[in-house]
Design a protein around this motif. Structure first.
Motif, PDB file in Angstrom:
ATOM      1  N   LYS A   3       0.868  -1.093  -0.096  1.00  9.27           N
ATOM      2  CA  LYS A   3       0.105   0.354  -0.059  1.00  9.27           C
ATOM      3  C   LYS A   3       0.716   1.565  -0.140  1.00  9.27           C
ATOM      4  N   ASN A   4       0.798   2.378  -0.797  1.00 11.68           N
ATOM      5  CA  ASN A   4       1.391   3.871  -0.747  1.00 11.68           C
ATOM      6  C   ASN A   4       0.904   4.490   0.231  1.00 11.68           C
ATOM      7  N   VAL A   5       1.228   3.745   1.204  1.00 15.27           N
ATOM      8  CA  VAL A   5       0.221   4.686   3.085  1.00 15.27           C
ATOM      9  C   VAL A   5       1.281   4.713   3.450  1.00 15.27           C
ATOM     10  N   SER A   6       1.936   6.807   4.322  1.00 18.31           N
ATOM     11  CA  SER A   6       3.070   6.349   5.267  1.00 18.31           C
ATOM     12  C   SER A   6       2.435   7.700   6.586  1.00 18.31           C
ATOM     13  N   ASP A   7       2.779   7.035   7.293  1.00 19.69           N
ATOM     14  CA  ASP A   7       2.241   7.679   8.195  1.00 19.69           C
ATOM     15  C   ASP A   7       2.649   9.131   8.931  1.00 19.69           C
ATOM     16  N   SER A   8       3.993   9.733   8.548  1.00 28.77           N
ATOM     17  CA  SER A   8       3.925  10.667   8.697  1.00 28.77           C
ATOM     18  C   SER A   8       4.047  11.538   7.008  1.00 28.77           C
ATOM     19  N   VAL A   9       4.696  12.897   7.490  1.00 31.52           N
ATOM     20  CA  VAL A   9       5.125  13.569   5.806  1.00 31.52           C
ATOM     21  C   VAL A   9       6.695  13.291   5.899  1.00 31.52           C
ATOM     22  N   SER A  10       6.959  13.334   4.367  1.00 33.51           N
ATOM     23  CA  SER A  10       8.263  13.157   3.830  1.00 33.51           C
ATOM     24  C   SER A  10       9.121  13.871   4.051  1.00 33.51           C
ATOM     25  N   ASP A  50      -0.148   0.031 -10.240  1.00 40.29           N
ATOM     26  CA  ASP A  50       0.414   0.668 -11.582  1.00 40.29           C
ATOM     27  C   ASP A  50       0.021   2.252 -11.965  1.00 40.29           C
ATOM     28  N   HIS A  51      -1.056   2.042 -11.908  1.00 42.18           N
ATOM     29  CA  HIS A  51      -1.298   3.737 -11.718  1.00 42.18           C
ATOM     30  C   HIS A  51      -0.627   4.900 -11.132  1.00 42.18           C
ATOM     31  N   ILE A  52      -0.908   4.377 -10.072  1.00 43.10           N
ATOM     32  CA  ILE A  52      -0.495   5.718  -8.542  1.00 43.10           C
ATOM     33  C   ILE A  52       1.290   4.980  -8.974  1.00 43.10           C
ATOM     34  N   GLN A  53       1.991   3.879  -8.508  1.00 44.84           N
ATOM     35  CA  GLN A  53       3.339   3.937  -9.229  1.00 44.84           C
ATOM     36  C   GLN A  53       3.521   4.784 -10.869  1.00 44.84           C
ATOM     37  N   ASP A  54       2.588   5.137 -11.401  1.00 49.58           N
ATOM     38  CA  ASP A  54       3.288   5.898 -13.136  1.00 49.58           C
ATOM     39  C   ASP A  54       2.446   6.906 -12.342  1.00 49.58           C
ATOM     40  N   GLY A  55       1.791   7.394 -11.572  1.00 48.96           N
ATOM     41  CA  GLY A  55       1.066   8.736 -11.806  1.00 48.96           C
ATOM     42  C   GLY A  55       2.288   9.274 -10.407  1.00 48.96           C
ATOM     43  N   LYS A  56       3.041   8.997  -9.370  1.00 46.72           N
ATOM     44  CA  LYS A  56       4.496   9.869  -9.159  1.00 46.72           C
ATOM     45  C   LYS A  56       5.262   9.271  -9.642  1.00 46.72           C
ATOM     46  N   THR A  99      -3.058  14.211  -4.738  1.00 39.93           N
ATOM     47  CA  THR A  99      -2.685  12.795  -3.884  1.00 39.93           C
ATOM     48  C   THR A  99      -2.890  11.929  -3.313  1.00 39.93           C
ATOM     49  N   ASP A 100      -3.899  11.137  -3.553  1.00 41.29           N
ATOM     50  CA  ASP A 100      -3.960   9.526  -3.962  1.00 41.29           C
ATOM     51  C   ASP A 100      -3.139   9.074  -5.172  1.00 41.29           C
ATOM     52  N   CYS A 101      -2.615   9.957  -6.110  1.00 39.22           N
ATOM     53  CA  CYS A 101      -1.603   9.367  -7.266  1.00 39.22           C
ATOM     54  C   CYS A 101      -0.180   9.944  -7.235  1.00 39.22           C
ATOM     55  N   HIS A 102      -0.217  10.773  -6.477  1.00 32.81           N
ATOM     56  CA  HIS A 102       1.175  12.270  -6.203  1.00 32.81           C
ATOM     57  C   HIS A 102       1.844  12.212  -5.245  1.00 32.81           C
ATOM     58  N   SER A 103       1.530  11.102  -4.496  1.00 32.27           N
ATOM     59  CA  SER A 103       1.857  11.289  -3.028  1.00 32.27           C
ATOM     60  C   SER A 103       2.289  10.135  -1.987  1.00 32.27           C
ATOM     61  N   ASN A 104       2.637  10.348  -1.146  1.00 33.53           N
ATOM     62  CA  ASN A 104       3.159   8.692  -0.599  1.00 33.53           C
ATOM     63  C   ASN A 104       1.331   8.260   0.628  1.00 33.53           C
ATOM     64  N   ASN A 105      -0.074   9.281  -0.101  1.00 28.35           N
ATOM     65  CA  ASN A 105      -0.734   8.572   0.958  1.00 28.35           C
ATOM     66  C   ASN A 105      -1.588   8.493  -0.058  1.00 28.35           C
ATOM     67  N   THR A 106      -2.249   7.653  -0.410  1.00 28.56           N
ATOM     68  CA  THR A 106      -3.853   7.463  -1.023  1.00 28.56           C
ATOM     69  C   THR A 106      -4.457   6.964  -0.754  1.00 28.56           C
ATOM     70  N   VAL A 107      -5.263   7.556  -0.091  1.00 26.33           N
ATOM     71  CA  VAL A 107      -6.623   6.846   0.311  1.00 26.33           C
ATOM     72  C   VAL A 107      -7.604   5.729  -0.860  1.00 26.33           C
ATOM     73  N   TYR A 108      -7.035   4.570  -0.014  1.00 25.38           N
ATOM     74  CA  TYR A 108      -8.101   3.505  -1.221  1.00 25.38           C
ATOM     75  C   TYR A 108      -9.474   3.218  -0.843  1.00 25.38           C
ATOM     76  N   PRO A 109      -9.827   3.242  -1.892  1.00 28.65           N
ATOM     77  CA  PRO A 109     -10.812   2.689  -1.511  1.00 28.65           C
ATOM     78  C   PRO A 109     -10.997   0.831  -2.001  1.00 28.65           C
ATOM     79  N   TRP A 110     -12.887   0.476  -1.172  1.00 27.82           N
ATOM     80  CA  TRP A 110     -13.197  -0.797  -0.683  1.00 27.82           C
ATOM     81  C   TRP A 110     -12.381  -1.985  -0.974  1.00 27.82           C
TER      82      TRP A 110
END
Length: 163
Positions: free
Chosen positions: A23-30, A77-83, A53-64
């Motif tokens: 998962k592309n989720v970070s506990d803190s700000v980089s 793949d979409h998130i990695q491409d966005g980042k 931010t879902d696709c262009h940061s380390n903090n994606t909010v994932y849908p169910w």
């Protein structure tokens, strides 16, 4: 025969549920987050949060449905491409000329209504930016680029490409 094929397909669908991308989720700000060095006003922060931010940061909010394979692989793949194209969480790690150029690209994509992507907006209607929000985002980006250009310690010259 059809029953065996369906059972095999069901088994494959079950097994692939066990293979999950990280998962592309970070506990803190980089430490390299754009907000560490450059001001992000609350209104711009809200725009970024709802559309970027879902696709262009380390903090994606994932849908169910991000817990179902192969959908999770597609989203990863979409998130990695966005980042790869623009990563707000790692913005300060870019070389200054690249960071400046990434902001130019952000502006171009927003001006041409290419971002956020239509497929993202179809699922996340709140991400559809108004013209006022687009202008705020553009002005924020241009302000950072102006701040970068005014900083005499930054070399914004793109290095020559080797042939």
């Amino acid at each position: 025969m059809v029953k065996k094929i369906l059972l095999a397909l069901l088994a494959v669908l079950f097994v692939i549920q066990l293979i999950r991308p990280e998962k592309n989720v970070s506990d803190s700000v980089s430490v390299n987050d754009i907000s560490v060095k450059y001001a992000v006003p609350d209104d711009v922060h809200q725009i970024l949060k709802k559309a970027c931010t879902d696709c262009h940061s380390n903090n994606t909010v994932y849908p169910w449905y991000a817990n179902i394979q192969p959908v999770a692989w597609y989203l990863d793949d979409h998130i990695q491409d966005g980042k790869k194209h623009f990563d707000m969480s790692e913005f300060l790690a870019y070389e200054p000329w690249r960071a400046h150029h990434k902001l130019e690209e952000l502006e171009e994509e927003v001006e041409e209504n290419k971002m956020p992507l239509d497929e993202y907006v179809r699922i996340h209607e709140e991400a559809n930016l108004t013209s006022v929000e687009r202008i705020k985002l553009l002005n924020w980006s241009r302000g950072i680029r102006a701040e970068m250009a005014a900083d005499s310690t930054l070399d914004l010259t793109r290095p020559e490409r080797k042939k």
